[in-house]
Each structure stands twice: as structure tokens, then as C-alpha cells.
Design an enzyme around this catalytic site. Structure first.
Site, short mmCIF file in Angstrom:
data_model
loop_
_atom_site.label_atom_id
_atom_site.label_comp_id
_atom_site.label_asym_id
_atom_site.label_seq_id
_atom_site.Cartn_x
_atom_site.Cartn_y
_atom_site.Cartn_z
N LYS A 43 18.11 -14.40 -6.60
CA LYS A 43 18.96 -13.26 -6.27
C LYS A 43 19.53 -13.41 -4.87
O LYS A 43 19.08 -14.22 -4.07
CB LYS A 43 18.18 -11.95 -6.37
CG LYS A 43 17.56 -11.67 -7.72
CD LYS A 43 18.58 -11.55 -8.83
CE LYS A 43 17.91 -11.09 -10.12
NZ LYS A 43 18.80 -11.18 -11.30
N ASN A 44 20.51 -12.58 -4.54
CA ASN A 44 21.10 -12.64 -3.20
C ASN A 44 20.04 -12.44 -2.12
O ASN A 44 20.10 -13.06 -1.06
CB ASN A 44 22.21 -11.61 -3.06
CG ASN A 44 23.43 -11.96 -3.90
OD1 ASN A 44 23.31 -12.51 -5.00
ND2 ASN A 44 24.62 -11.65 -3.39
#
Length: 366
Positions: A186-187
């Protein structure tokens, strides 16, 4: 040139020393479950997300499930979900016993289409789950207005869009209680599974804290049937190190997306991602569409470029949901996206010459 779909190298190199120090501090603390590291990260993430509360849990799916449970959603209720999403969104509803009500996305943004929501609302509808898919914020003003009009809860699935905004307001801060995931890619990613809930409501935050910890507020005293879903101390410490870098990492993803647009803009057979007015996009994924998707994927693989399909089978056609009775053709937009979407590599550390190489391969194919 070999280009992986995702690489941790650049990010890991940037944080390695701080992460090792943070992990050593947790080791030396001799407190490994729901200790200082979790409290510190929860406070930091709540501040970042501009919400009053953050509750750390084991993963994004648990975050969604617990969010729905705090709202007392269960059998007899209906929950509106996107027809085009990762299956976790649907699974969370299934766990509660509520009925899944899929609504089609906007075919240009791939996010839940507010114009199609009202027709799906019935007297049994209790909540809407907008998913900020691929990193783009949903059109939250319209969704929230509709929810308030019909007295519905909103639970944002913010797993792919940490740091995105709609009309300047952060995703994960609109709904009654919202879920996010810190899966490694994920970011903002942990070094394993992790997740969290965000809310401005003290009562919901307290219910989530109890539910994640066996239904217990005080050890060995259990008020409700809860879960074992606690954010790990080590993961919390790692996430707190990474959080201050998220804004720059998102900016790098945006810069890479602009490079892709430059190299692919003249290819008529490619549909590039579009962003809704008022929304921002932090490009968890850069998803193009083409009717030549499968052949293009093979072509890129033969030339050393890894790609993925998000997602090859929409939830309504998954074997797990066969019992719902949906069939091919019931959700044509989701099915079209599943048949034509291709995710290109995008992550901090991806170099301009690598993006140019991918762009050249794609233009050469067409």
C-alpha cells in the site's frame, strides 16, 4: 531491462536504519501487544488523517468488518458496495450477515457512481461503502449528501488511497467510521499485515477498541463477543517511521503517473485513467484499459515488464458468491473493467527511463 511490478528497494533503503532502531526499541520495551508503539502510531495517524481517533487492527479486512460491527449492522440489513472492488469489501459485509447490494462504478473513474446509488436504496439499507479504488478519492460530497438524506451510515474503504482528498478533505475522514489497510505494498505499508479504523465519534472508537480485543475493556472481563485483531507493536513502530514520508512517496507516484500519460497519450487503443472533478489521485495503481489487454500483458512480460490485473474476476462472478445468484451480464461495467484493465508498475523508486521503456514497448505493440 527487467522491471518488477512492485519493488520495496527504494523505500526500504530510505527507512532501513530508522526501522531497525524502532524494532529494537519495541524488543527492549518487553511490551509486545497494545503498548506504546500502537498508541503512538494511532495518535500520529489520526493527526495525519485529520480525524479524532485511530484504532489499529490486524488488517484491512478486519478494519472493515469491525467498522460495520460498531454500527450494529447484521442480518436483515442491506449494505451498498461497488460491483468493482477487491473482494474484501464484500467479505466484510458477508461476515456481518447483512445483504450485499452491488452498485456499478463510473466507467471513467472506476469508483462508485453517485448517480446510481439512490435506485439501490431500500427500507433495509443501512450503510454505503465507497471504495477509493486505485488511489482516487470517490465523489464524497454527493455520497455523503445522499447518505444523510436517507439516514444511512458511510464506511469508507480507504485501503488504497491514504493521502487522497475530495474537495481538499482527506479520504478516511468523511464517513462515520472508516477502514484502511497497511498491507506492505500500500502507499503506506507495514512489513506484514496491518490495518486501522478512523472516526470522529468517541462512541464508535470505543466500540472498535473493545471489539478488536476479544470484546474486552478490562482484561478477562468480556462485554461482547469480540475478535483478536490488534495492530502489532512492531508493525505500529514501523508505520510510525514511514508515515512522515507518505506525502513525498505519494508525490512520486503522481509524478510517475504523469510520465505514463506523456508516453501513452497518443495511443488510441489505450484508455488512460481519469480523475473526477474535485478528487485527487495518489496512484496506488496506474490502471490503463484496452481491448487488447491479454496480448499486451503477454507482450510486456516477454520484454521483462511485470504487470497485474486489478481485478480479473469481479466479486459477483467469484465462486465464493455463486450462492447470491448473480450471473454474467448483471453488472456490465464491472465486467468490462475486469476484461480490459491492466495495471502498470508504479512505486517510489521507479525511474523515468524505466517508465519510458514501458511506454515505448506499449506504443511499439500498437
Amino acid at each position: 531491462m527487467q522491471i518488477p511490478f512492485f519493488s520495496f528497494k527504494a523505500q526500504n533503503r530510505q527507512v532501513k536504519q530508522q526501522v531497525m532502531q524502532a524494532m529494537e526499541e519495541v524488543f527492549d520495551s518487553e511490551w509486545y501487544v497494545l503498548g506504546k508503539a500502537v498508541k503512538d502510531f494511532e495518535a500520529a495517524y489520526a493527526t495525519f488523517n485529520q480525524t479524532k481517533f485511530c484504532i489499529g487492527v490486524s488488517n484491512g479486512l478486519d478494519a472493515l468488518h469491525i467498522a460495520l460491527k460498531t454500527l450494529e449492522i447484521g442480518p436483515g440489513d442491506e449494505v451498498i458496495v461497488p460491483s468493482n472492488t477487491y473482494i474484501a469489501t464484500w467479505l466484510a459485509v458477508s461476515y456481518t450477515g447483512a445483504k450485499i447490494v452491488p452498485v456499478e462504478p463510473n466507467p471513467e473513474t472506476y469508483n462508485l457512481d453517485p448517480a446510481k446509488l439512490e435506485a439501490a436504496i431500500t427500507p433495509q439499507t443501512k450503510a454505503i461503502i465507497p471504495v477509493h479504488l486505485y488511489g482516487q478519492a470517490c465523489e464524497m460530497d454527493a455520497i455523503m449528501a445522499l447518505a444523510r438524506k436517507h439516514n444511512l451510515f458511510v464506511v469508507e474503504d480507504n485501503a488504497q488511497a491514504q493521502g487522497a482528498t475530495f474537495q481538499g478533505k482527506l479520504t478516511g475522514s468523511f464517513g462515520d467510521i472508516n477502514a484502511t489497510s497497511f498491507y506492505p505494498s500500500k502507499n503506506l505499508g507495514a512489513l506484514g499485515d496491518a490495518g486501522a479504523l478512523t472516526t470522529d465519534y468517541a462512541l464508535l472508537a470505543e466500540k472498535a477498541q473493545v471489539l478488536r480485543n476479544y470484546g474486552s475493556r478490562e482484561k478477562y472481563y468480556n462485554e461482547v463477543i469480540g475478535f483478536n485483531s490488534r495492530l502489532d507493536e512492531l508493525q505500529a513502530a514501523i508505520l510510525k517511521v514511514k508515515l512522515p514520508l507518505l506525502e513525498n512517496w505519494n508525490a512520486e507516484r503522481i509524478r510517475i503517473s504523469e510520465l505514463y500519460r506523456y508516453f501513452l497519450k497518443d495511443i488510441e487503443e489505450i484508455i488512460l485513467p481519469k480523475t473526477a472533478e474535485g478528487a485527487s489521485h495518489v496512484y496506488h495503481q496506474f490502471v490503463i484499459r484496452t481491448s487488447y489487454r491479454n496480448d499486451l500483458k503477454t507482450h510486456l512480460a516477454k520484454n521483462g515488464v511485470d504487470t497485474l490485473i486489478h481485478y480479473p474476476v469481479p466479486p459477483h462472478l467469484q465462486e465464493a458468491y455463486k450462492y447470491l445468484g448473480f450471473k454474467k451480464g448483471d453488472f456490465p461495467v464491472a465486467e468490462e473493467l475486469a476484461n480490459t484493465s491492466l495495471s502498470l508498475p508504479i512505486y517510489p523508486g521507479l525511474r523515468e527511463e524505466q517508465v519510458a521503456f514501458i511506454g515505448k514497448l506499449i506504443s511499439g505493440y500498437f
